[in-house]
Design an enzyme around this catalytic site. Structure first.
Site, PDB file in Angstrom:
ATOM      1  N   ASP A 177       0.849  -1.196   0.000  1.00  9.26           N
ATOM      2  CA  ASP A 177       0.000   0.000   0.000  1.00  9.26           C
ATOM      3  C   ASP A 177       0.882   1.243   0.000  1.00  9.26           C
ATOM      4  O   ASP A 177       1.894   1.321   0.718  1.00  9.26           O
ATOM      5  CB  ASP A 177      -0.906  -0.014   1.237  1.00  9.26           C
ATOM      6  CG  ASP A 177      -2.040   0.980   1.144  1.00  9.26           C
ATOM      7  OD1 ASP A 177      -3.198   0.549   1.060  1.00  9.26           O
ATOM      8  OD2 ASP A 177      -1.760   2.200   1.158  1.00  9.26           O
TER       9      ASP A 177
ATOM     10  N   HIS B 116     -10.889  -6.976 -13.389  1.00  9.12           N
ATOM     11  CA  HIS B 116     -11.503  -5.858 -12.668  1.00  9.12           C
ATOM     12  C   HIS B 116     -12.833  -6.268 -12.037  1.00  9.12           C
ATOM     13  O   HIS B 116     -13.757  -6.688 -12.724  1.00  9.12           O
ATOM     14  CB  HIS B 116     -11.724  -4.667 -13.610  1.00  9.12           C
ATOM     15  CG  HIS B 116     -12.278  -3.476 -12.890  1.00  9.12           C
ATOM     16  ND1 HIS B 116     -11.478  -2.550 -12.240  1.00  9.12           N
ATOM     17  CD2 HIS B 116     -13.554  -3.084 -12.656  1.00  9.12           C
ATOM     18  CE1 HIS B 116     -12.234  -1.638 -11.667  1.00  9.12           C
ATOM     19  NE2 HIS B 116     -13.494  -1.932 -11.904  1.00  9.12           N
TER      20      HIS B 116
ATOM     21  N   ASN C  78     -12.872  -2.773   2.644  1.00 12.81           N
ATOM     22  CA  ASN C  78     -13.731  -1.615   2.854  1.00 12.81           C
ATOM     23  C   ASN C  78     -14.754  -1.539   1.735  1.00 12.81           C
ATOM     24  O   ASN C  78     -14.426  -1.748   0.563  1.00 12.81           O
ATOM     25  CB  ASN C  78     -12.901  -0.329   2.877  1.00 12.81           C
ATOM     26  CG  ASN C  78     -12.005  -0.246   4.097  1.00 12.81           C
ATOM     27  OD1 ASN C  78     -12.422  -0.564   5.207  1.00 12.81           O
ATOM     28  ND2 ASN C  78     -10.754   0.163   3.895  1.00 12.81           N
TER      29      ASN C  78
ATOM     30  N   GLY D 202     -14.923   4.160   4.167  1.00 11.18           N
ATOM     31  CA  GLY D 202     -13.823   4.934   3.590  1.00 11.18           C
ATOM     32  C   GLY D 202     -13.218   4.311   2.344  1.00 11.18           C
ATOM     33  O   GLY D 202     -12.059   4.564   2.012  1.00 11.18           O
TER      34      GLY D 202
ATOM     35  N   HIS E 117     -11.759  -0.793  -7.181  1.00 10.51           N
ATOM     36  CA  HIS E 117     -11.294  -2.088  -7.705  1.00 10.51           C
ATOM     37  C   HIS E 117     -11.103  -2.944  -6.456  1.00 10.51           C
ATOM     38  O   HIS E 117     -10.327  -2.557  -5.564  1.00 10.51           O
ATOM     39  CB  HIS E 117      -9.980  -1.907  -8.479  1.00 10.51           C
ATOM     40  CG  HIS E 117      -9.421  -3.176  -9.073  1.00 10.51           C
ATOM     41  ND1 HIS E 117      -9.049  -3.265 -10.409  1.00 10.51           N
ATOM     42  CD2 HIS E 117      -9.152  -4.380  -8.531  1.00 10.51           C
ATOM     43  CE1 HIS E 117      -8.571  -4.483 -10.654  1.00 10.51           C
ATOM     44  NE2 HIS E 117      -8.619  -5.177  -9.516  1.00 10.51           N
TER      45      HIS E 117
ATOM     46  N   HIS F  98     -10.191  -4.826  -3.334  1.00  7.11           N
ATOM     47  CA  HIS F  98      -8.877  -5.035  -2.726  1.00  7.11           C
ATOM     48  C   HIS F  98      -9.034  -5.471  -1.277  1.00  7.11           C
ATOM     49  O   HIS F  98      -9.854  -4.934  -0.538  1.00  7.11           O
ATOM     50  CB  HIS F  98      -7.992  -3.791  -2.820  1.00  7.11           C
ATOM     51  CG  HIS F  98      -8.654  -2.526  -2.392  1.00  7.11           C
ATOM     52  ND1 HIS F  98      -9.575  -1.846  -3.166  1.00  7.11           N
ATOM     53  CD2 HIS F  98      -8.537  -1.789  -1.254  1.00  7.11           C
ATOM     54  CE1 HIS F  98      -9.983  -0.771  -2.532  1.00  7.11           C
ATOM     55  NE2 HIS F  98      -9.374  -0.709  -1.357  1.00  7.11           N
TER      56      HIS F  98
ATOM     57  N   HIS G 235      -7.079  -5.582   2.177  1.00 10.26           N
ATOM     58  CA  HIS G 235      -5.922  -5.071   2.914  1.00 10.26           C
ATOM     59  C   HIS G 235      -5.375  -6.194   3.798  1.00 10.26           C
ATOM     60  O   HIS G 235      -6.149  -6.864   4.498  1.00 10.26           O
ATOM     61  CB  HIS G 235      -6.323  -3.913   3.833  1.00 10.26           C
ATOM     62  CG  HIS G 235      -6.838  -2.696   3.136  1.00 10.26           C
ATOM     63  ND1 HIS G 235      -6.072  -1.564   2.954  1.00 10.26           N
ATOM     64  CD2 HIS G 235      -8.047  -2.416   2.590  1.00 10.26           C
ATOM     65  CE1 HIS G 235      -6.795  -0.639   2.341  1.00 10.26           C
ATOM     66  NE2 HIS G 235      -7.998  -1.135   2.111  1.00 10.26           N
TER      67      HIS G 235
HETATM   68  P1  DGP Z   1      -9.597   1.750   0.502  1.00  7.06           P
HETATM   69  O1  DGP Z   1      -9.829   2.867   1.455  1.00  7.06           O
HETATM   70  O2  DGP Z   1     -10.021   0.420   1.139  1.00  7.06           O
HETATM   71  O3  DGP Z   1     -10.243   1.969  -0.846  1.00  7.06           O
HETATM   72  O4  DGP Z   1      -8.035   1.661   0.312  1.00  7.06           O
HETATM   73  C1  DGP Z   1      -7.358   2.053  -0.843  1.00  7.06           C
HETATM   74  C2  DGP Z   1      -5.889   1.914  -0.559  1.00  7.06           C
HETATM   75  O5  DGP Z   1      -5.197   1.997  -1.787  1.00  7.06           O
HETATM   76  C3  DGP Z   1      -5.292   2.985   0.349  1.00  7.06           C
HETATM   77  O6  DGP Z   1      -4.820   2.369   1.550  1.00  7.06           O
HETATM   78  C4  DGP Z   1      -4.159   3.584  -0.436  1.00  7.06           C
HETATM   79  C5  DGP Z   1      -3.958   2.607  -1.553  1.00  7.06           C
HETATM   80  N1  DGP Z   1      -3.549   3.211  -2.827  1.00  7.06           N
HETATM   81  C6  DGP Z   1      -4.231   4.162  -3.503  1.00  7.06           C
HETATM   82  N2  DGP Z   1      -3.569   4.464  -4.643  1.00  7.06           N
HETATM   83  C7  DGP Z   1      -2.479   3.659  -4.683  1.00  7.06           C
HETATM   84  C8  DGP Z   1      -1.417   3.510  -5.616  1.00  7.06           C
HETATM   85  O7  DGP Z   1      -1.349   4.159  -6.677  1.00  7.06           O
HETATM   86  N3  DGP Z   1      -0.446   2.603  -5.315  1.00  7.06           N
HETATM   87  C9  DGP Z   1      -0.511   1.854  -4.166  1.00  7.06           C
HETATM   88  N4  DGP Z   1       0.502   0.991  -3.964  1.00  7.06           N
HETATM   89  N5  DGP Z   1      -1.495   1.972  -3.266  1.00  7.06           N
HETATM   90  C10 DGP Z   1      -2.467   2.874  -3.523  1.00  7.06           C
END
Ligand code: DGP
Length: 114
Positions: A30, A46, A87, A93, A98, A100, A102
């Site tokens: 992240d 996707h 999330n 939040g 897409h 994901h 964590h």
């Molecule tokens: P969420 O709040 O669950 O949608 O988390 C999205 C996460 O994605 C957040 O913790 C930051 C991460 N993130 C957003 N943009 C990028 C990116 O361009 N590269 C990486 N490695 N992480 C990203």
């Protein structure tokens, strides 16, 4: 999806630090870590979010959970523990549309989340 940042990471159009990859799943660090270890596990195909019907097709949940286990092993999280979070929507939040998972660990994590 051409305008999806995580699809761009999958296609190597954007850089990332990859931790694990197989035919269905990519896991990368992240960009804004919430803990010493913070990895995102995403489907290569996707899916918008956990409520997208595509999320439960073609063995994808099994592939995602297998990848979480691989990440936990590679990152040395099996003994201490870790948290896996998805999330969805405004109250949680969710920021990137897409799917994901964590994978967060490397320190004691409070519960319940704030
Ligand atoms: P969420 O709040 O669950 O949608 O988390 C999205 C996460 O994605 C957040 O913790 C930051 C991460 N993130 C957003 N943009 C990028 C990116 O361009 N590269 C990486 N490695 N992480 C990203």
């Amino acid at each position: 999806m051409s305008d999806c940042i995580f699809c761009k990471i999958i296609n190597r159009e954007l850089p990332s630090t990859i931790v694990y990859e197989d035919d269905q799943v990519l896991a990368f660090r992240d960009i804004n870590p919430a803990a010493p270890i913070h990895v995102l596990v995403i489907p290569k195909r996707h899916c918008a979010n956990i409520l997208d019907p595509a999320t439960v097709e073609a063995g994808l949940p099994a592939a995602l959970f297998k990848a979480v286990a691989q990440v936990a092993a590679k990152e040395g999280l099996e003994e201490r523990g870790f948290r896996t979070v998805v999330n969805y929507g405004r109250d949680a939040g969710e920021a990137v549309p897409h799917l994901h998972l964590h994978v967060i660990g490397g320190r004691a994590l409070g519960w319940p989340p704030g």
